[in-house]
Write a protein that holds these residues in place. Structure first.
Motif, mmCIF file in Angstrom:
data_model
loop_
_atom_site.group_PDB
_atom_site.id
_atom_site.type_symbol
_atom_site.label_atom_id
_atom_site.label_comp_id
_atom_site.label_asym_id
_atom_site.label_seq_id
_atom_site.Cartn_x
_atom_site.Cartn_y
_atom_site.Cartn_z
ATOM 1 N N SER A 191 0.818 -1.216 0.000
ATOM 2 C CA SER A 191 0.000 0.000 0.000
ATOM 3 C C SER A 191 0.848 1.261 0.000
ATOM 4 O O SER A 191 0.421 2.298 -0.500
ATOM 5 C CB SER A 191 -0.931 -0.010 1.214
ATOM 6 N N TYR A 194 1.267 2.453 -3.518
ATOM 7 C CA TYR A 194 0.103 3.225 -3.976
ATOM 8 C C TYR A 194 0.130 4.635 -3.387
ATOM 9 O O TYR A 194 -0.174 5.617 -4.073
ATOM 10 C CB TYR A 194 -1.189 2.515 -3.569
ATOM 11 N N GLY A 195 0.480 4.722 -2.101
ATOM 12 C CA GLY A 195 0.534 6.031 -1.470
ATOM 13 C C GLY A 195 1.580 6.932 -2.083
ATOM 14 O O GLY A 195 1.360 8.136 -2.266
ATOM 15 N N GLY A 198 0.266 8.104 -5.359
ATOM 16 C CA GLY A 198 -0.750 9.122 -5.127
ATOM 17 C C GLY A 198 -0.164 10.448 -4.697
ATOM 18 O O GLY A 198 -0.636 11.519 -5.109
ATOM 19 N N ILE A 202 -0.953 11.819 -8.290
ATOM 20 C CA ILE A 202 -2.380 12.157 -8.217
ATOM 21 C C ILE A 202 -2.618 13.426 -7.417
ATOM 22 O O ILE A 202 -3.413 14.284 -7.812
ATOM 23 C CB ILE A 202 -3.167 10.970 -7.631
ATOM 24 N N ASN A 203 -1.945 13.566 -6.262
ATOM 25 C CA ASN A 203 -2.136 14.776 -5.458
ATOM 26 C C ASN A 203 -1.841 16.054 -6.252
ATOM 27 O O ASN A 203 -2.678 16.969 -6.299
ATOM 28 C CB ASN A 203 -1.262 14.711 -4.209
ATOM 29 N N VAL A 223 -7.258 6.754 -4.929
ATOM 30 C CA VAL A 223 -6.186 5.776 -4.748
ATOM 31 C C VAL A 223 -6.711 4.546 -4.016
ATOM 32 O O VAL A 223 -6.449 3.399 -4.413
ATOM 33 C CB VAL A 223 -5.010 6.412 -3.991
ATOM 34 N N ALA A 291 -1.313 4.209 2.499
ATOM 35 C CA ALA A 291 -1.518 5.057 1.325
ATOM 36 C C ALA A 291 -2.170 6.379 1.717
ATOM 37 O O ALA A 291 -1.760 7.455 1.259
ATOM 38 C CB ALA A 291 -2.376 4.322 0.298
#
Length: 370
Positions: A191, A194-195, A198, A202-203, A223, A291
């Protein structure tokens, strides 16, 4: 209906446990003296090792070595009996460990509930978190968990069901053998990866696109939704694959198209299993920690200006625990509040797991014509 299913499930569980107990009693009565002594020795050494571990005794390792020695002798002399005893002991140890974890969480959380009472989770109070002022409220964290879970399930549910339909009813066999393991492989990605994706991709993208601050609940929900996809796809695909082929063939024979068959036969028949998969995905979203911890801004307040503003940032129950436990002194009110958040998570996720199991069991009974 739910109460009926719940009562029936409890009665079946009790009946199963009682039946297993009677079977073990009959087996013990039929054993010769060496076999009975061997089984009792394994059970006693296991209980002694477990109790010693709980009370942190120095004899724990000795008892464990004793159990391993007796189990080794039993595996050579009475392999079938030893296999039954060891599997029973491991199951009992697992259930006992889970029970002790729940008891420990509740005991550590009791001071927080005694001090703050229902204000700890009551949404119509001050809802403010301030350790300096002695104000403790988990409402912002509960609400943050609810918003991120809502966004996550809006991502995981439609994409997950669509992926399950493609794998079970559309994809050819050779492609199914590639896609299904690939989707399940996503669940094995840590995880924190993924974090990190992100946080770095993504952020900033969501922040620039929507002109919002980093760490928005919307981005975190995206996410977590993709993290929950393998769970939803796997369980929903199993449910769709369990639909009898005769039902699909009958629909096609009546002149329905493949899409009409999926929409009117496959999905309604497997709806209980699909719902169970979605609920398990919700459980994954609620319990996700790393994440969300990497991406969130850790502001312990309700979203502004509206409570449903998913483009603001707050804290979730899991990120609250992960970000706080390292600098909290045991025994403080803050410490007890962290355990209270853990109790809430345990109750929510356990409840979702029970409901999903009941729904899936109902689907199997329906498909079996019971």
């Amino acid at each position: 209906m739910f109460n009926t299913i719940g009562i029936r499930t409890i009665s079946q569980t009790v009946s199963g446990i009682w039946g297993q107990t009677l079977a073990m009693v009959r087996t013990a009565a039929e054993l010769d003296r060496p076999s009975l002594l061997l089984a009792l020795a394994q059970i006693l050494f296991t209980i002694a090792a477990f109790v010693g571990f709980v009370v942190q005794s120095a004899w724990t390792i000795t008892f464990l070595y004793g159990f391993l020695m007796i189990a080794g002798i039993g595996w050579v002399a009475r392999q079938a009996l030893t296999a039954k005893v060891v599997t029973f002991l491991m199951t009992a140890a697992t259930l006992s460990t889970l029970g002790l974890i729940a008891v420990f969480l509740v005991m550590e959380a009791l001071p927080a509930f005694r001090t703050a009472g229902l204000d700890l989770v009551w949404p119509f109070g001050s809802n403010e978190w301030s350790t300096s002022a002695g104000q403790y409220s988990l409402v912002p964290m509960i609400w943050g968990t609810a918003l991120t879970t809502a966004v996550a399930i809006l991502v995981a549910a439609p994409f997950g069901v669509a992926g399950a339909l493609f794998i079970s009813d559309i994809a050819p066999d050779w492609l199914r053998e590639i896609v299904k393991p690939a989707v399940e492989l996503l669940a094995g990605i840590p995880s924190i990866v993924y974090g990190f994706i992100g946080f770095t991709l993504i952020n900033p993208y969501v922040g620039n696109l929507l002109s919002i601050n980093p760490g928005a609940l919307f981005a975190i929900g995206l996410v977590i939704g993709f993290m929950a996809l393998p769970t939803v796809v796997s369980v929903a695909e199993d449910a769709l694959s369990a639909v009898p082929g005769s039902m699909k063939d009958g629909s096609l024979a009546m002149g329905a198209t493949e899409w009409q068959t999926m929409k009117s036969v496959s999905v309604p028949t497997a709806f209980s299993g699909i719902s169970a998969g979605v609920l398990l995905g919700i459980g994954r979203a609620i319990g996700e920690t790393m994440a969300a911890t990497v991406m969130i801004s850790h502001s312990r307040r309700l979203p502004q200006p509206e409570l449903y503003n998913a483009f603001d940032s707050t804290e979730t129950l899991t990120t609250f625990i992960a970000a706080s436990y390292g600098h909290v002194t045991p025994g403080e009110m803050f410490w007890s509040t962290l355990f209270a958040a853990g109790v809430l998570l345990l109750v929510i996720v356990t409840g979702l797991g029970i409901v999903s199991s009941l729904i899936e069991r109902r689907m199997h009974r329906k498909l079996e014509g019971q």
